[in-house]
Design a protein around this motif. Structure first.
Motif, mmCIF file in Angstrom:
data_model
loop_
_atom_site.group_PDB
_atom_site.id
_atom_site.type_symbol
_atom_site.label_atom_id
_atom_site.label_comp_id
_atom_site.label_asym_id
_atom_site.label_seq_id
_atom_site.Cartn_x
_atom_site.Cartn_y
_atom_site.Cartn_z
ATOM 1 N N HIS A 295 0.899 -3.860 -0.183
ATOM 2 C CA HIS A 295 2.274 -3.454 0.105
ATOM 3 C C HIS A 295 2.779 -4.090 1.398
ATOM 4 C CE1 HIS A 295 5.328 -0.748 1.907
ATOM 5 N NE2 HIS A 295 5.862 -0.983 0.747
ATOM 6 N N ARG B 62 6.084 -6.340 2.050
ATOM 7 C CA ARG B 62 7.067 -5.904 3.038
ATOM 8 C C ARG B 62 7.338 -7.024 4.044
ATOM 9 N NH1 ARG B 62 9.798 -0.509 2.915
ATOM 10 N NH2 ARG B 62 10.891 -0.647 4.851
ATOM 11 N N CYS C 186 21.893 2.797 -7.236
ATOM 12 C CA CYS C 186 21.959 3.828 -6.180
ATOM 13 C C CYS C 186 23.257 3.685 -5.393
ATOM 14 C CB CYS C 186 20.804 3.679 -5.199
ATOM 15 S SG CYS C 186 19.211 4.072 -5.892
ATOM 16 N N CYS D 265 12.971 3.231 2.232
ATOM 17 C CA CYS D 265 13.853 2.237 1.610
ATOM 18 C C CYS D 265 14.120 1.073 2.555
ATOM 19 C CB CYS D 265 15.172 2.904 1.234
ATOM 20 S SG CYS D 265 16.362 1.757 0.552
ATOM 21 N N ARG E 97 4.008 12.265 -4.904
ATOM 22 C CA ARG E 97 2.887 11.722 -4.143
ATOM 23 C C ARG E 97 1.603 12.484 -4.481
ATOM 24 N NH1 ARG E 97 6.313 8.326 -3.166
ATOM 25 N NH2 ARG E 97 6.666 7.294 -1.166
ATOM 26 N N LYS F 29 1.803 6.965 -4.321
ATOM 27 C CA LYS F 29 2.647 7.490 -5.400
ATOM 28 C C LYS F 29 1.767 8.030 -6.514
ATOM 29 C CE LYS F 29 6.301 4.383 -4.214
ATOM 30 N NZ LYS F 29 7.221 3.311 -4.521
ATOM 31 N N THR G 58 26.281 6.340 -5.371
ATOM 32 C CA THR G 58 26.666 6.971 -4.102
ATOM 33 C C THR G 58 28.155 6.767 -3.838
ATOM 34 O OG1 THR G 58 24.456 6.541 -3.237
ATOM 35 C CG2 THR G 58 26.140 7.068 -1.620
#
Ligand code: HEM
Length: 526
Positions: free
Chosen positions: A120, A124, A308, A464, A378, A79, A312
């Protein structure tokens, strides 16, 4: 010798200023994505734009480039440093921020191969078990009961004579309750008006700050890539409004998480079957599955993503309000299915899946046309060559089929423009047409997104984690609302797609009132 890049050969809009580039223009678009759509139409799916201090950026919606950056390259396109620091300001050292070594400055200046993604991956690993399909499908009854509590409030309001419901307000509260109970085993009771501090903090998180930041802030953030992380992290203490709001949100969510952990720590492990994965991670034997306390507390800020889902769902009800024929067909299909259920039972996931023709297609179309995260940022950590699926004409009239870039090249990955590419989605890509998903030739598409080949949930190692969660909640809530209410979009208002960090609905002329989606509702059985 390193090969020269060919980014400068790309075509792109002239920049209004060297100092600020296109930044102010991109942030004050009449509606989110307007410039992305106009520019990709004019210059092709890959073009150059200017950031602050004369820096050249690449804006792309090209499926092959997106696949290369997000998928094939693993952690090699981290990022953008300033974006990642803003994420840290808001969400702390949680999974959304965690990257290779968390040293953007070093990444830019190192010769060594840093981007292994180990931090990360650890996050995860800890989070994944909470987001498996099996685990999430088990949450359906909870989503259904939350949706039913919400619609009861709407019925009360209609009975009291008020048929105009600001659905986004209620959806945000219901979603907060649903995420709290499912992901964190915590009762926010937002539907009942409790925990208003967090609801209020979420409501105003981006209000009147992010879209129109002062020039000094744009220029300042553009310099963050040159500051080592150990110093950069202090920017969260800046005294201006945005920084203060982000800081308060972070403190608030961490405080809730801390209370939760302390409370659960009193329960012996074997007595608590519901003890969630994050608490287990704290005591895991395996160092690859362990998070430190600050990392654990930071995960609570993921409740942020409820915005989100709420947005939506608001867009889906908006589209159904504008397309009564779709709404009627969906209601008939739901009622038909309901008629076959033994009384007193509710739909299972298998039932919802069988509503495929309407429910799934509508979910896919709303995610395509209204992607709540409309751009991803990015940076390349090395020189690279990116193949283009959609070749572009360069400034000197040549056809470019490969983009040669240098380490440190910034990219704006245009989620919204990819989701509307006519070459992928058909000539009516700007229009609402749920049935397109039956017709698009899937074998011709380049495989990228985690769901329906959309970019809405991003893709690859950092895609996501909550997309299945979102779909189940989307389906449970839509069934509940459509079965109970007729939805009409009011004629006297105009809804705008505003880019406030996330792409949210607002009423034209009433932006100061924040996110809203007022719809006329009446009881379906009348
Ligand atoms: C419509 C709803 C949603 C949309 C459009 C959405 C979109 C996205 C996108 C675009 C990313 C990538 C962000 C980046 O690269 O900077 C992301 C990451 C993430 N999302 Fe979602 N999201 C949604 C719902 C959720 C929900 C409900 C949850 C949790 C319950 C969730 C949890 C996460 C997490 C933890 C990440 C970080 C993943 C990682 O870095 O490994 N999302 N989401």
């Amino acid at each position: 010798r390193r090969k020269r890049d060919n980014v400068r050969k790309l075509r792109g809009p002239p920049a209004p200023s060297w100092l600020l580039g296109h930044e102010p223009e991109m942030r004050v678009q009449a509606e989110a994505g307007d410039l992305d759509f106009a520019w990709t139409r004019e210059y092709g799916a890959t073009l150059k734009t200017k950031a602050c201090w004369g820096r050249q950026e690449v804006l792309t919606a090209d499926p092959r480039v997106l696949q290369h950056i997000l998928h094939t390259s693993g952690y090699r396109y981290p990022k953008r440093p300033d974006v990642n620091q803003s994420i840290r300001n808001l969400m702390g050292r949680g999974i959304v921020w965690a990257s290779g070594l968390n040293l953007p400055y070093d990444i830019m200046h190192a010769d060594t191969d840093y981007m292994t993604g180990e931090v990360h991956q650890r996050h995860r690993k800890v989070m994944n078990p909470a987001f498996t399909s099996q685990q999430l499908r088990g949450f359906l009854p909870l989503f259904q009961s939350t949706a039913s509590r919400m619609t009861q409030k709407w019925k009360d309001s209609i009975q009291a004579g008020d048929q105009t419901i600001n659905v986004s307000h209620w959806l945000a509260r219901s979603t907060l309750d649903a995420i709290g109970e499912t992901a964190f085993d915590y009762h926010f009771d937002a539907l009942e008006g409790a925990q208003s501090e967090l609801s209020e903090s979420l409501k105003y998180l981006f209000a009147d700050t992010t879209p129109f930041p002062p020039a000094w802030d744009l220029l300042f953030k553009a310099l963050w890539r040159y500051i080592p992380t150990s110093i950069l992290q202090l920017v969260e203490y800046m005294p201006s409004k945005e920084y203060r709001r982000f800081r308060n949100f972070k403190t608030l969510t961490k405080g809730i998480a801390k209370g939760l952990i302390d409370q659960k720590a009193k329960i012996p492990m074997e007595d608590d079957a519901t003890r969630d994965v994050m608490i287990r991670s704290n005591v895991s034997e395996d160092p690859n599955c362990r998070l430190d306390e600050d990392e654990i507390l930071s995960q609570m800020a993921s409740v942020f993503f409820l915005l989100c889902i709420a947005a939506t769902l608001s867009w889906l009800l908006y589209e159904l309000g504008r397309h009564p024929e779709d709404q009627t067909r969906m209601r008939e299909e739901i009622q038909h299915l309901r008629g076959r259920l033994p009384s007193g039972t509710d739909f299972t996931m298998a039932h919802l899946d069988s509503l495929n023709t309407l429910l799934i297609l509508h979910s896919q179309e709303v995610l395509r046309l209204h992607p709540i995260v409309s751009t991803l940022f990015r940076t390349a950590d090395r020189d690279d060559i990116l193949p283009l699926a959609l070749p572009v004409i360069t400034e000197d009239g040549q056809t470019m089929t490969e983009l040669h870039i240098r380490k440190g090249q910034d990219f704006r990955l245009s989620v919204c423009a990819y989701n509307r590419l006519p070459s992928v989605w058909g000539d009516d890509a700007d229009e609402w047409n749920p049935r397109r998903f039956l017709d698009v030739p899937k074998e011709k598409q380049i495989n990228i997104g985690v769901y329906a080949n959309l970019m809405t949930f991003s893709a690859g190692v950092r895609g996501c984690i909550g997309w299945r969660f979102t779909l189940i909640e989307l389906q449970a809530f839509t069934v509940e609302v459509v079965e109970n209410f007729k939805i009409v979009f009011p004629k006297d208002i105009e809804i705008m797609r505003m880019a406030l960090g996330l792409m949210v609905p607002m009423v034209k002329g009433k932006m100061h009132e924040g996110t809203q989606m007022p719809l006329h509702l009446s009881l379906a059985e009348e």
